[in-house]
Design an enzyme around this catalytic site. Structure first.
Site, PDB file in Angstrom:
ATOM      1  N   GLU A  10      10.465  -5.608   3.573  1.00 57.93           N
ATOM      2  CA  GLU A  10      10.636  -6.931   2.985  1.00 57.93           C
ATOM      3  C   GLU A  10      10.195  -6.944   1.522  1.00 57.93           C
ATOM      4  O   GLU A  10      10.875  -7.510   0.658  1.00 57.93           O
ATOM      5  CB  GLU A  10       9.833  -7.971   3.771  1.00 57.93           C
ATOM      6  CG  GLU A  10      10.235  -8.117   5.229  1.00 57.93           C
ATOM      7  CD  GLU A  10       9.396  -7.265   6.155  1.00 57.93           C
ATOM      8  OE1 GLU A  10       9.262  -7.637   7.331  1.00 57.93           O
ATOM      9  OE2 GLU A  10       8.870  -6.217   5.703  1.00 57.93           O
TER      10      GLU A  10
ATOM     11  N   GLY B 234      -4.924  -4.638   5.542  1.00 62.88           N
ATOM     12  CA  GLY B 234      -4.221  -5.589   4.692  1.00 62.88           C
ATOM     13  C   GLY B 234      -4.787  -6.986   4.755  1.00 62.88           C
ATOM     14  O   GLY B 234      -4.934  -7.659   3.728  1.00 62.88           O
ATOM     15  N   ARG B 235      -5.139  -7.463   5.953  1.00 62.08           N
ATOM     16  CA  ARG B 235      -5.636  -8.834   6.080  1.00 62.08           C
ATOM     17  C   ARG B 235      -7.086  -8.974   5.643  1.00 62.08           C
ATOM     18  O   ARG B 235      -7.640 -10.075   5.662  1.00 62.08           O
ATOM     19  CB  ARG B 235      -5.458  -9.315   7.524  1.00 62.08           C
ATOM     20  CG  ARG B 235      -6.119  -8.438   8.576  1.00 62.08           C
ATOM     21  CD  ARG B 235      -5.633  -8.815   9.970  1.00 62.08           C
ATOM     22  NE  ARG B 235      -6.152  -7.964  11.017  1.00 62.08           N
ATOM     23  CZ  ARG B 235      -5.603  -6.808  11.393  1.00 62.08           C
ATOM     24  NH1 ARG B 235      -4.531  -6.352  10.763  1.00 62.08           N
ATOM     25  NH2 ARG B 235      -6.122  -6.107  12.385  1.00 62.08           N
TER      26      ARG B 235
ATOM     27  N   GLU C 184      -3.750 -11.453  14.214  1.00 65.67           N
ATOM     28  CA  GLU C 184      -3.375 -10.046  14.067  1.00 65.67           C
ATOM     29  C   GLU C 184      -4.546  -9.154  14.430  1.00 65.67           C
ATOM     30  O   GLU C 184      -4.359  -8.030  14.903  1.00 65.67           O
ATOM     31  CB  GLU C 184      -2.899  -9.763  12.641  1.00 65.67           C
ATOM     32  CG  GLU C 184      -2.206  -8.409  12.500  1.00 65.67           C
ATOM     33  CD  GLU C 184      -1.499  -8.240  11.172  1.00 65.67           C
ATOM     34  OE1 GLU C 184      -0.306  -8.602  11.082  1.00 65.67           O
ATOM     35  OE2 GLU C 184      -2.144  -7.763  10.219  1.00 65.67           O
TER      36      GLU C 184
ATOM     37  N   HIS D  69      -2.110 -37.844  10.918  1.00 65.63           N
ATOM     38  CA  HIS D  69      -0.868 -38.588  11.136  1.00 65.63           C
ATOM     39  C   HIS D  69       0.234 -37.668  11.653  1.00 65.63           C
ATOM     40  O   HIS D  69       1.407 -38.015  11.572  1.00 65.63           O
ATOM     41  CB  HIS D  69      -0.444 -39.272   9.837  1.00 65.63           C
ATOM     42  CG  HIS D  69      -1.404 -40.337   9.407  1.00 65.63           C
ATOM     43  ND1 HIS D  69      -1.238 -41.661   9.726  1.00 65.63           N
ATOM     44  CD2 HIS D  69      -2.577 -40.256   8.712  1.00 65.63           C
ATOM     45  CE1 HIS D  69      -2.245 -42.368   9.228  1.00 65.63           C
ATOM     46  NE2 HIS D  69      -3.069 -41.538   8.600  1.00 65.63           N
TER      47      HIS D  69
ATOM     48  N   LYS E 132       0.831  -1.208   0.000  1.00 65.56           N
ATOM     49  CA  LYS E 132       0.000   0.000   0.000  1.00 65.56           C
ATOM     50  C   LYS E 132       0.865   1.258   0.000  1.00 65.56           C
ATOM     51  O   LYS E 132       0.653   2.168  -0.796  1.00 65.56           O
ATOM     52  CB  LYS E 132      -0.928   0.000   1.210  1.00 65.56           C
ATOM     53  CG  LYS E 132      -1.862   1.212   1.257  1.00 65.56           C
ATOM     54  CD  LYS E 132      -2.680   1.256   2.535  1.00 65.56           C
ATOM     55  CE  LYS E 132      -3.741   0.203   2.568  1.00 65.56           C
ATOM     56  NZ  LYS E 132      -4.667   0.365   3.720  1.00 65.56           N
TER      57      LYS E 132
ATOM     58  N   LYS F  96       9.894  -4.448  13.890  1.00 66.94           N
ATOM     59  CA  LYS F  96      10.363  -3.774  12.671  1.00 66.94           C
ATOM     60  C   LYS F  96      11.298  -2.614  13.018  1.00 66.94           C
ATOM     61  O   LYS F  96      12.320  -2.402  12.362  1.00 66.94           O
ATOM     62  CB  LYS F  96       9.166  -3.255  11.867  1.00 66.94           C
ATOM     63  CG  LYS F  96       8.347  -4.333  11.183  1.00 66.94           C
ATOM     64  CD  LYS F  96       7.250  -3.700  10.352  1.00 66.94           C
ATOM     65  CE  LYS F  96       6.456  -4.730   9.572  1.00 66.94           C
ATOM     66  NZ  LYS F  96       5.416  -4.117   8.730  1.00 66.94           N
TER      67      LYS F  96
END
Length: 542
Positions: free
Chosen positions: A217, A272-273, A358, A389, A211, A509
Protein backbone atom coordinates in the site's frame (compact mmCIF):
# COMPACT_ATOMS: atom_id res chain seq x y z
CA UNK A 1 3.85 -23.39 34.50
CA UNK A 2 0.20 -24.53 34.43
CA UNK A 3 -2.27 -22.91 32.03
CA UNK A 4 -3.60 -19.56 33.11
CA UNK A 5 -7.03 -20.82 34.17
CA UNK A 6 -5.34 -23.51 36.28
CA UNK A 7 -3.37 -21.03 38.34
CA UNK A 8 -4.61 -20.77 41.95
CA UNK A 9 -4.65 -16.98 41.54
CA UNK A 10 -6.94 -17.25 38.50
CA UNK A 11 -9.25 -19.66 40.28
CA UNK A 12 -9.36 -17.37 43.32
CA UNK A 13 -10.41 -14.47 41.10
CA UNK A 14 -13.10 -16.59 39.44
CA UNK A 15 -14.53 -17.55 42.83
CA UNK A 16 -14.31 -13.93 43.96
CA UNK A 17 -16.18 -12.80 40.81
CA UNK A 18 -18.96 -15.31 41.54
CA UNK A 19 -19.32 -13.99 45.08
CA UNK A 20 -19.20 -10.44 43.72
CA UNK A 21 -21.83 -11.00 41.03
CA UNK A 22 -24.68 -9.13 42.72
CA UNK A 23 -22.59 -6.27 44.09
CA UNK A 24 -23.50 -2.86 42.71
CA UNK A 25 -21.24 0.18 42.55
CA UNK A 26 -23.90 2.03 44.54
CA UNK A 27 -23.31 -0.41 47.39
CA UNK A 28 -19.53 -0.15 47.18
CA UNK A 29 -19.58 3.65 47.36
CA UNK A 30 -22.16 3.66 50.17
CA UNK A 31 -20.03 1.27 52.23
CA UNK A 32 -16.82 3.29 51.72
CA UNK A 33 -17.27 7.08 51.73
CA UNK A 34 -13.56 7.56 50.91
CA UNK A 35 -13.60 5.18 47.93
CA UNK A 36 -13.49 7.93 45.31
CA UNK A 37 -10.30 9.34 46.76
CA UNK A 38 -8.74 6.07 47.87
CA UNK A 39 -8.94 4.07 44.65
CA UNK A 40 -6.72 6.43 42.68
CA UNK A 41 -3.12 6.63 41.56
CA UNK A 42 -1.20 9.71 40.47
CA UNK A 43 1.99 9.42 38.45
CA UNK A 44 3.90 11.39 35.80
CA UNK A 45 1.27 14.13 35.69
CA UNK A 46 -1.67 11.74 35.24
CA UNK A 47 -4.38 11.15 37.84
CA UNK A 48 -6.07 7.76 37.49
CA UNK A 49 -9.44 7.27 39.18
CA UNK A 50 -10.46 3.60 38.99
CA UNK A 51 -13.03 3.72 41.80
CA UNK A 52 -15.91 3.21 39.36
CA UNK A 53 -14.78 -0.31 38.57
CA UNK A 54 -16.58 -3.16 40.35
CA UNK A 55 -13.64 -3.96 42.59
CA UNK A 56 -12.97 -4.19 46.29
CA UNK A 57 -9.66 -4.28 48.13
CA UNK A 58 -9.70 -8.09 47.91
CA UNK A 59 -10.13 -7.85 44.13
CA UNK A 60 -7.05 -5.69 43.79
CA UNK A 61 -5.00 -7.96 46.03
CA UNK A 62 -6.03 -11.01 44.01
CA UNK A 63 -5.22 -9.25 40.73
CA UNK A 64 -1.73 -8.41 41.97
CA UNK A 65 -1.37 -12.05 43.05
CA UNK A 66 -2.26 -13.06 39.48
CA UNK A 67 0.36 -10.68 38.08
CA UNK A 68 2.96 -12.22 40.37
CA UNK A 69 1.88 -15.76 39.45
CA UNK A 70 2.23 -14.92 35.74
CA UNK A 71 5.79 -13.67 36.26
CA UNK A 72 5.08 -10.07 35.36
CA UNK A 73 8.12 -8.64 37.14
CA UNK A 74 10.37 -11.11 35.34
CA UNK A 75 8.82 -10.22 31.99
CA UNK A 76 9.27 -6.48 32.60
CA UNK A 77 12.93 -6.97 33.40
CA UNK A 78 13.35 -9.22 30.35
CA UNK A 79 12.03 -6.39 28.19
CA UNK A 80 14.45 -3.92 29.74
CA UNK A 81 17.36 -6.35 29.27
CA UNK A 82 16.63 -6.56 25.55
CA UNK A 83 15.73 -10.24 25.63
CA UNK A 84 13.82 -11.64 22.66
CA UNK A 85 10.40 -11.46 24.28
CA UNK A 86 8.85 -11.36 20.79
CA UNK A 87 9.29 -15.11 20.76
CA UNK A 88 7.70 -16.03 17.42
CA UNK A 89 9.93 -13.60 15.52
CA UNK A 90 12.93 -13.97 17.86
CA UNK A 91 13.23 -10.25 18.43
CA UNK A 92 13.55 -7.91 21.36
CA UNK A 93 10.77 -5.40 22.02
CA UNK A 94 12.89 -2.53 23.21
CA UNK A 95 10.84 0.54 22.28
CA UNK A 96 11.64 1.93 25.74
CA UNK A 97 15.17 2.54 24.42
CA UNK A 98 13.78 5.05 21.89
CA UNK A 99 13.16 7.56 24.69
CA UNK A 100 16.09 6.72 26.95
CA UNK A 101 18.29 9.69 27.84
CA UNK A 102 21.84 9.67 26.57
CA UNK A 103 23.97 7.76 29.01
CA UNK A 104 21.42 5.10 29.84
CA UNK A 105 22.22 1.65 28.51
CA UNK A 106 19.94 -0.76 26.66
CA UNK A 107 21.45 -3.79 25.00
CA UNK A 108 20.36 -6.25 22.34
CA UNK A 109 22.13 -9.18 20.72
CA UNK A 110 23.89 -7.97 17.60
CA UNK A 111 24.46 -9.83 14.36
CA UNK A 112 27.99 -10.62 15.58
CA UNK A 113 26.60 -12.25 18.72
CA UNK A 114 27.81 -9.41 20.91
CA UNK A 115 25.51 -7.58 23.29
CA UNK A 116 25.33 -4.06 21.89
CA UNK A 117 24.20 -0.84 23.55
CA UNK A 118 21.59 0.70 21.24
CA UNK A 119 21.21 4.08 22.94
CA UNK A 120 24.09 5.82 21.10
CA UNK A 121 22.58 4.75 17.76
CA UNK A 122 19.14 5.95 18.88
CA UNK A 123 20.53 9.36 19.74
CA UNK A 124 22.56 9.54 16.52
CA UNK A 125 19.36 8.97 14.53
CA UNK A 126 17.53 11.51 16.68
CA UNK A 127 20.25 14.05 15.95
CA UNK A 128 19.88 13.40 12.21
CA UNK A 129 16.11 13.94 12.17
CA UNK A 130 16.54 17.05 14.34
CA UNK A 131 19.02 18.45 11.84
CA UNK A 132 16.82 17.63 8.87
CA UNK A 133 13.63 18.96 10.43
CA UNK A 134 15.31 22.22 11.40
CA UNK A 135 16.59 22.70 7.84
CA UNK A 136 13.10 22.20 6.46
CA UNK A 137 11.51 24.44 9.08
CA UNK A 138 13.98 27.32 8.64
CA UNK A 139 13.90 27.13 4.84
CA UNK A 140 17.46 25.89 4.35
CA UNK A 141 16.18 22.71 2.72
CA UNK A 142 14.44 23.75 -0.48
CA UNK A 143 12.63 21.99 -3.25
CA UNK A 144 13.97 21.36 -6.75
CA UNK A 145 12.92 24.78 -8.04
CA UNK A 146 14.40 26.60 -5.05
CA UNK A 147 11.13 27.20 -3.26
CA UNK A 148 10.85 26.45 0.47
CA UNK A 149 8.83 23.45 1.64
CA UNK A 150 5.33 24.37 2.76
CA UNK A 151 3.59 20.97 2.79
CA UNK A 152 4.70 17.65 4.28
CA UNK A 153 2.95 14.44 3.26
CA UNK A 154 3.62 11.28 5.26
CA UNK A 155 3.02 8.10 3.25
CA UNK A 156 2.75 4.99 5.40
CA UNK A 157 0.25 2.58 6.84
CA UNK A 158 -0.42 0.95 10.20
CA UNK A 159 2.20 1.98 12.72
CA UNK A 160 3.88 4.16 10.09
CA UNK A 161 0.71 6.23 9.86
CA UNK A 162 -1.48 5.91 12.96
CA UNK A 163 1.14 7.07 15.45
CA UNK A 164 2.35 10.10 13.49
CA UNK A 165 -1.12 11.24 12.44
CA UNK A 166 -2.38 10.90 16.02
CA UNK A 167 0.60 12.81 17.43
CA UNK A 168 0.44 15.59 14.85
CA UNK A 169 -3.26 16.05 15.52
CA UNK A 170 -2.83 15.83 19.29
CA UNK A 171 -0.04 18.44 19.25
CA UNK A 172 -1.52 20.70 16.60
CA UNK A 173 -1.64 23.54 19.17
CA UNK A 174 2.18 23.46 19.19
CA UNK A 175 2.67 23.07 15.43
CA UNK A 176 3.90 25.44 12.73
CA UNK A 177 0.75 26.92 11.20
CA UNK A 178 2.48 27.99 7.99
CA UNK A 179 3.17 24.33 7.21
CA UNK A 180 0.54 21.91 5.96
CA UNK A 181 0.62 18.27 7.07
CA UNK A 182 -1.17 15.46 5.27
CA UNK A 183 -1.16 11.70 5.83
CA UNK A 184 -1.84 9.16 3.11
CA UNK A 185 -2.30 5.54 4.12
CA UNK A 186 -5.21 3.95 2.27
CA UNK A 187 -4.41 2.30 -1.06
CA UNK A 188 -7.74 3.70 -2.26
CA UNK A 189 -6.67 6.37 -4.77
CA UNK A 190 -9.17 8.78 -3.28
CA UNK A 191 -7.01 9.13 -0.18
CA UNK A 192 -4.03 10.27 -2.25
CA UNK A 193 -5.96 12.46 -4.66
CA UNK A 194 -7.83 14.37 -1.98
CA UNK A 195 -4.62 14.90 0.02
CA UNK A 196 -2.83 16.37 -3.01
CA UNK A 197 -5.66 18.45 -4.46
CA UNK A 198 -4.57 21.87 -3.16
CA UNK A 199 -0.81 21.31 -2.81
CA UNK A 200 1.98 22.84 -4.89
CA UNK A 201 4.42 20.09 -6.06
CA UNK A 202 7.31 22.56 -5.95
CA UNK A 203 6.75 23.08 -2.23
CA UNK A 204 5.76 19.58 -1.12
CA UNK A 205 7.96 17.09 0.74
CA UNK A 206 7.03 13.40 0.93
CA UNK A 207 8.11 11.13 3.77
CA UNK A 208 7.85 7.49 2.67
CA UNK A 209 7.64 5.45 5.85
CA UNK A 210 8.21 1.73 5.39
CA UNK A 211 10.79 -0.28 7.32
CA UNK A 212 11.32 -2.76 4.46
CA UNK A 213 10.34 -0.39 1.65
CA UNK A 214 8.22 -3.25 0.30
CA UNK A 215 4.82 -2.54 1.90
CA UNK A 216 2.39 -2.77 -1.03
CA UNK A 217 0.00 0.00 0.00
CA UNK A 218 2.79 2.42 0.91
CA UNK A 219 4.75 1.81 -2.28
CA UNK A 220 1.63 2.18 -4.42
CA UNK A 221 1.01 5.60 -2.88
CA UNK A 222 4.71 6.52 -3.07
CA UNK A 223 4.76 5.73 -6.80
CA UNK A 224 1.62 7.81 -7.27
CA UNK A 225 3.33 10.68 -5.45
CA UNK A 226 6.41 10.31 -7.64
CA UNK A 227 4.28 10.47 -10.78
CA UNK A 228 2.38 13.49 -9.45
CA UNK A 229 5.63 15.32 -8.71
CA UNK A 230 7.34 14.54 -12.01
CA UNK A 231 4.26 15.45 -14.02
CA UNK A 232 4.65 18.97 -12.60
CA UNK A 233 8.43 19.34 -12.35
CA UNK A 234 9.49 17.14 -15.26
CA UNK A 235 12.96 16.14 -14.04
CA UNK A 236 13.91 12.89 -12.29
CA UNK A 237 16.41 14.85 -10.20
CA UNK A 238 13.47 16.50 -8.43
CA UNK A 239 12.74 13.25 -6.57
CA UNK A 240 15.82 13.66 -4.40
CA UNK A 241 14.68 17.10 -3.21
CA UNK A 242 11.07 16.17 -2.52
CA UNK A 243 11.29 12.65 -1.07
CA UNK A 244 12.92 11.28 2.06
CA UNK A 245 12.48 7.82 3.55
CA UNK A 246 12.10 6.26 6.96
CA UNK A 247 13.34 2.78 6.19
CA UNK A 248 16.14 0.26 6.58
CA UNK A 249 16.30 -0.88 2.93
CA UNK A 250 18.90 1.42 1.39
CA UNK A 251 19.05 -0.34 -2.03
CA UNK A 252 15.30 -0.03 -2.62
CA UNK A 253 15.26 3.54 -1.32
CA UNK A 254 18.05 4.46 -3.76
CA UNK A 255 16.29 2.65 -6.62
CA UNK A 256 13.23 4.82 -5.98
CA UNK A 257 15.40 7.93 -6.41
CA UNK A 258 15.87 8.92 -2.76
CA UNK A 259 19.43 9.64 -1.65
CA UNK A 260 20.23 7.11 1.14
CA UNK A 261 21.73 10.07 3.00
CA UNK A 262 18.11 11.18 3.39
CA UNK A 263 17.00 7.81 4.72
CA UNK A 264 16.33 7.65 8.45
CA UNK A 265 16.43 4.19 9.92
CA UNK A 266 15.03 2.29 12.84
CA UNK A 267 15.49 -1.22 14.09
CA UNK A 268 13.93 -4.67 14.12
CA UNK A 269 13.50 -4.42 17.89
CA UNK A 270 10.93 -1.65 17.30
CA UNK A 271 7.48 -2.87 16.31
CA UNK A 272 5.57 -0.61 13.93
CA UNK A 273 2.83 0.20 16.43
CA UNK A 274 5.49 1.13 19.00
CA UNK A 275 7.49 3.38 16.66
CA UNK A 276 5.95 6.85 16.81
CA UNK A 277 8.88 8.09 18.92
CA UNK A 278 11.47 6.77 16.46
CA UNK A 279 12.31 8.26 13.05
CA UNK A 280 8.73 7.33 12.12
CA UNK A 281 7.91 10.47 14.10
CA UNK A 282 9.76 12.69 11.60
CA UNK A 283 6.49 14.30 10.53
CA UNK A 284 5.71 15.03 14.18
CA UNK A 285 9.07 16.71 14.67
CA UNK A 286 8.59 18.74 11.51
CA UNK A 287 5.26 19.89 12.88
CA UNK A 288 6.17 20.76 16.46
CA UNK A 289 9.94 21.20 16.41
CA UNK A 290 12.77 19.42 18.16
CA UNK A 291 12.19 20.84 21.64
CA UNK A 292 8.57 19.72 21.76
CA UNK A 293 9.50 16.31 20.33
CA UNK A 294 12.13 15.90 23.05
CA UNK A 295 9.55 16.91 25.65
CA UNK A 296 7.29 14.14 24.34
CA UNK A 297 10.16 11.67 24.65
CA UNK A 298 10.63 12.87 28.22
CA UNK A 299 7.01 12.07 29.01
CA UNK A 300 7.43 8.60 27.54
CA UNK A 301 10.56 7.99 29.60
CA UNK A 302 9.02 9.24 32.84
CA UNK A 303 6.13 6.77 32.47
CA UNK A 304 8.60 4.01 31.54
CA UNK A 305 10.49 4.63 34.77
CA UNK A 306 7.31 4.63 36.85
CA UNK A 307 6.14 1.41 35.19
CA UNK A 308 9.41 -0.38 35.79
CA UNK A 309 9.87 0.56 39.42
CA UNK A 310 6.51 1.31 41.08
CA UNK A 311 4.95 -1.49 43.16
CA UNK A 312 2.16 -3.16 41.23
CA UNK A 313 -0.50 -1.99 43.69
CA UNK A 314 0.48 1.64 42.94
CA UNK A 315 1.60 1.25 39.34
CA UNK A 316 -0.61 3.15 36.91
CA UNK A 317 -0.11 0.99 33.78
CA UNK A 318 -0.21 -2.24 35.78
CA UNK A 319 -3.44 -1.32 37.56
CA UNK A 320 -5.00 -0.19 34.30
CA UNK A 321 -4.10 -3.54 32.73
CA UNK A 322 -5.23 -5.66 35.66
CA UNK A 323 -8.59 -3.92 35.73
CA UNK A 324 -8.96 -4.69 32.03
CA UNK A 325 -8.22 -8.36 32.75
CA UNK A 326 -10.76 -8.34 35.59
CA UNK A 327 -13.45 -6.79 33.42
CA UNK A 328 -12.66 -8.94 30.38
CA UNK A 329 -12.09 -12.35 31.94
CA UNK A 330 -14.21 -12.28 35.07
CA UNK A 331 -17.03 -9.80 34.44
CA UNK A 332 -17.67 -10.56 30.76
CA UNK A 333 -16.89 -7.15 29.27
CA UNK A 334 -16.12 -7.46 25.56
CA UNK A 335 -15.12 -3.98 24.43
CA UNK A 336 -13.41 -0.80 25.61
CA UNK A 337 -14.56 2.68 24.60
CA UNK A 338 -11.78 5.28 24.52
CA UNK A 339 -13.43 8.65 25.18
CA UNK A 340 -11.03 11.62 25.08
CA UNK A 341 -12.72 14.85 26.13
CA UNK A 342 -10.32 16.89 24.02
CA UNK A 343 -10.78 17.44 20.31
CA UNK A 344 -7.02 17.30 19.72
CA UNK A 345 -7.15 13.61 20.71
CA UNK A 346 -9.73 12.72 18.07
CA UNK A 347 -7.34 10.19 16.46
CA UNK A 348 -6.29 8.64 19.76
CA UNK A 349 -8.98 5.90 19.72
CA UNK A 350 -7.88 4.81 16.23
CA UNK A 351 -4.26 4.72 17.38
CA UNK A 352 -5.19 2.55 20.36
CA UNK A 353 -7.18 0.20 18.16
CA UNK A 354 -3.97 -0.92 16.50
CA UNK A 355 -1.87 -0.80 19.65
CA UNK A 356 -4.24 -3.01 21.63
CA UNK A 357 -5.89 -5.26 19.07
CA UNK A 358 -2.86 -5.96 16.89
CA UNK A 359 -0.87 -6.67 20.04
CA UNK A 360 -3.32 -8.84 21.97
CA UNK A 361 -5.85 -10.01 19.40
CA UNK A 362 -4.37 -13.51 19.60
CA UNK A 363 -5.99 -16.89 20.29
CA UNK A 364 -2.88 -18.95 21.08
CA UNK A 365 -0.44 -18.79 23.96
CA UNK A 366 3.30 -18.34 23.73
CA UNK A 367 3.61 -22.14 23.41
CA UNK A 368 1.03 -22.30 20.61
CA UNK A 369 -1.84 -23.75 22.67
CA UNK A 370 -5.33 -22.39 22.10
CA UNK A 371 -6.30 -20.00 24.90
CA UNK A 372 -9.39 -21.14 26.82
CA UNK A 373 -10.14 -17.58 27.97
CA UNK A 374 -10.86 -14.23 26.37
CA UNK A 375 -7.94 -12.09 25.25
CA UNK A 376 -8.10 -8.56 23.85
CA UNK A 377 -11.44 -6.76 24.00
CA UNK A 378 -12.48 -4.64 21.03
CA UNK A 379 -11.24 -1.03 21.27
CA UNK A 380 -13.17 1.83 19.74
CA UNK A 381 -14.19 5.39 20.59
CA UNK A 382 -14.86 8.98 19.71
CA UNK A 383 -14.16 12.31 21.39
CA UNK A 384 -16.66 13.63 23.90
CA UNK A 385 -19.11 15.23 23.60
CA UNK A 386 -19.70 13.95 20.05
CA UNK A 387 -19.99 10.36 21.22
CA UNK A 388 -22.71 11.30 23.69
CA UNK A 389 -25.01 12.04 20.75
CA UNK A 390 -23.93 8.91 18.91
CA UNK A 391 -23.43 5.68 20.87
CA UNK A 392 -23.79 6.56 24.55
CA UNK A 393 -27.36 5.27 24.42
CA UNK A 394 -25.91 1.77 24.13
CA UNK A 395 -23.36 2.41 26.88
CA UNK A 396 -26.09 3.37 29.34
CA UNK A 397 -29.04 1.16 28.43
CA UNK A 398 -27.82 -1.41 25.90
CA UNK A 399 -27.47 -5.12 26.55
CA UNK A 400 -23.69 -5.16 26.02
CA UNK A 401 -21.29 -4.11 28.73
CA UNK A 402 -18.44 -1.82 27.80
CA UNK A 403 -15.54 -0.48 29.83
CA UNK A 404 -15.08 3.26 29.28
CA UNK A 405 -11.83 5.19 29.58
CA UNK A 406 -12.59 8.89 30.00
CA UNK A 407 -9.57 11.14 29.30
CA UNK A 408 -9.64 14.82 30.19
CA UNK A 409 -7.58 17.89 31.06
CA UNK A 410 -8.17 20.48 33.78
CA UNK A 411 -7.15 23.38 31.54
CA UNK A 412 -8.05 23.97 27.90
CA UNK A 413 -5.48 24.98 25.30
CA UNK A 414 -8.21 27.04 23.66
CA UNK A 415 -10.37 28.61 26.40
CA UNK A 416 -13.64 29.88 25.01
CA UNK A 417 -16.13 31.27 27.51
CA UNK A 418 -17.31 28.52 29.84
CA UNK A 419 -17.15 25.78 27.21
CA UNK A 420 -14.29 23.87 28.85
CA UNK A 421 -16.20 23.67 32.12
CA UNK A 422 -19.19 22.37 30.14
CA UNK A 423 -16.94 19.78 28.52
CA UNK A 424 -15.55 18.61 31.87
CA UNK A 425 -19.02 18.57 33.43
CA UNK A 426 -20.12 16.19 30.70
CA UNK A 427 -17.13 13.91 31.30
CA UNK A 428 -17.86 13.69 35.02
CA UNK A 429 -21.60 13.31 34.52
CA UNK A 430 -21.24 10.47 32.04
CA UNK A 431 -18.88 8.52 34.30
CA UNK A 432 -21.25 9.04 37.23
CA UNK A 433 -24.31 8.01 35.23
CA UNK A 434 -22.63 4.83 34.01
CA UNK A 435 -21.68 3.88 37.55
CA UNK A 436 -24.83 4.70 39.48
CA UNK A 437 -27.61 4.86 36.92
CA UNK A 438 -31.13 5.76 38.00
CA UNK A 439 -33.48 3.44 39.80
CA UNK A 440 -37.18 2.97 39.06
CA UNK A 441 -37.98 4.56 42.41
CA UNK A 442 -35.99 7.65 41.46
CA UNK A 443 -37.78 7.86 38.13
CA UNK A 444 -41.20 7.59 39.80
CA UNK A 445 -40.20 10.24 42.35
CA UNK A 446 -39.61 12.61 39.45
CA UNK A 447 -43.25 12.15 38.43
CA UNK A 448 -42.73 9.93 35.41
CA UNK A 449 -45.84 7.99 34.30
CA UNK A 450 -45.62 4.24 34.96
CA UNK A 451 -45.51 3.34 31.28
CA UNK A 452 -42.25 5.31 30.87
CA UNK A 453 -40.52 4.09 34.03
CA UNK A 454 -38.74 1.15 32.31
CA UNK A 455 -37.55 3.45 29.53
CA UNK A 456 -36.12 6.03 31.93
CA UNK A 457 -34.45 3.57 34.29
CA UNK A 458 -30.67 3.11 34.07
CA UNK A 459 -29.09 0.01 35.61
CA UNK A 460 -25.71 1.64 36.15
CA UNK A 461 -22.97 -0.64 37.49
CA UNK A 462 -20.98 -0.16 34.30
CA UNK A 463 -17.21 0.14 34.75
CA UNK A 464 -15.18 3.17 33.78
CA UNK A 465 -11.81 4.78 34.39
CA UNK A 466 -11.07 8.49 34.47
CA UNK A 467 -7.64 9.77 33.45
CA UNK A 468 -6.93 13.45 34.10
CA UNK A 469 -3.93 15.69 33.48
CA UNK A 470 -3.38 19.42 33.87
CA UNK A 471 -3.31 20.12 30.12
CA UNK A 472 -2.43 18.43 26.86
CA UNK A 473 1.29 18.96 26.31
CA UNK A 474 3.96 17.01 24.43
CA UNK A 475 5.09 15.52 27.76
CA UNK A 476 1.61 14.53 28.89
CA UNK A 477 0.92 12.96 25.49
CA UNK A 478 4.12 10.91 25.67
CA UNK A 479 3.25 9.71 29.16
CA UNK A 480 -0.30 8.81 28.09
CA UNK A 481 0.88 6.75 25.11
CA UNK A 482 3.48 4.96 27.26
CA UNK A 483 0.77 4.22 29.84
CA UNK A 484 -1.29 2.38 27.23
CA UNK A 485 1.77 0.69 25.69
CA UNK A 486 2.68 -0.83 29.04
CA UNK A 487 -0.93 -1.65 29.92
CA UNK A 488 -1.23 -3.62 26.67
CA UNK A 489 2.03 -5.43 27.43
CA UNK A 490 0.90 -6.37 30.94
CA UNK A 491 -2.39 -7.72 29.61
CA UNK A 492 -0.43 -9.84 27.14
CA UNK A 493 1.70 -11.24 29.95
CA UNK A 494 -1.39 -12.18 31.96
CA UNK A 495 -2.91 -13.85 28.89
CA UNK A 496 0.40 -15.58 28.05
CA UNK A 497 0.47 -14.30 24.47
CA UNK A 498 3.11 -12.61 22.33
CA UNK A 499 2.05 -8.97 22.20
CA UNK A 500 4.69 -8.03 19.64
CA UNK A 501 3.99 -10.16 16.58
CA UNK A 502 1.11 -9.73 14.12
CA UNK A 503 0.73 -12.86 12.04
CA UNK A 504 -2.98 -12.17 11.73
CA UNK A 505 -2.37 -9.44 9.14
CA UNK A 506 -0.46 -11.74 6.77
CA UNK A 507 -3.09 -14.07 5.28
CA UNK A 508 -5.22 -11.33 3.75
CA UNK A 509 -2.13 -9.72 2.21
CA UNK A 510 -1.05 -13.02 0.66
CA UNK A 511 -4.47 -13.63 -0.85
CA UNK A 512 -4.69 -10.06 -2.13
CA UNK A 513 -1.36 -10.47 -3.95
CA UNK A 514 -2.81 -13.49 -5.73
CA UNK A 515 -6.09 -11.78 -6.61
CA UNK A 516 -4.61 -8.57 -8.09
CA UNK A 517 -3.48 -10.15 -11.40
CA UNK A 518 -6.74 -12.11 -11.58
CA UNK A 519 -8.68 -8.84 -11.56
CA UNK A 520 -6.59 -7.51 -14.46
CA UNK A 521 -6.52 -10.60 -16.65
CA UNK A 522 -9.84 -12.23 -17.51
CA UNK A 523 -8.00 -15.19 -19.03
CA UNK A 524 -6.46 -16.32 -15.76
CA UNK A 525 -8.23 -19.37 -14.31
CA UNK A 526 -9.89 -18.94 -10.94
CA UNK A 527 -9.51 -21.54 -8.22
CA UNK A 528 -11.00 -19.81 -5.18
CA UNK A 529 -14.26 -20.64 -3.44
CA UNK A 530 -17.41 -20.03 -5.51
CA UNK A 531 -18.16 -16.71 -3.80
CA UNK A 532 -14.70 -15.24 -4.38
CA UNK A 533 -14.65 -16.51 -7.97
CA UNK A 534 -18.03 -14.89 -8.70
CA UNK A 535 -16.97 -11.58 -7.14
CA UNK A 536 -13.73 -11.49 -9.15
CA UNK A 537 -15.65 -12.09 -12.38
CA UNK A 538 -18.03 -9.25 -11.51
CA UNK A 539 -15.17 -6.85 -10.72
CA UNK A 540 -12.87 -7.65 -13.64
CA UNK A 541 -12.14 -4.71 -15.88
CA UNK A 542 -12.75 -6.72 -19.04
Amino acid sequence: MPGRTELPAWKALAAHADAFANTHLRDLFAADPERGERLTVEAVGWYFDYSKNRVADDTLRLLVDLADACGLRTRIEAMWRGEKINSTEQRAALHVALRAPAGEKFTVDGADGACNDVVPEVHATLARIVDFSERVRDGTWRGFTGKPIRAIVNIGIGGSDLGPVMACEALRHYSRRDLTFRFVSNVDGTDFCEAMRDLDPAQTLFIVSSKTFTTHETLANARAARTWLLRALGDECAVGRHFVAVSTNAPEVAKFGIDPANMFGFWDWVGGRYSMDSAIGLSTMLAVGADNFRAMLGGFHAMDTHFRHAPFAHNLPVLHALLSVWNTNFLGVESVAILPYDQYLKRFPAYLQQLAMESNGKRVTQEGARADYATSPVYWGEPGTNGQHSFFQLLHQGTRRVTCDFIGFRASLNPLGDQHELLLANLLAQAKALAFGKTAAQVRAEGSPDRLVPHRTFDGNRPSNVLLAERLTPASLGALVALYEHSVFVQGVIWDIDSFDQWGVELGKQLAARIVPELHDANLPLAHDSSTNALIRRLRKT
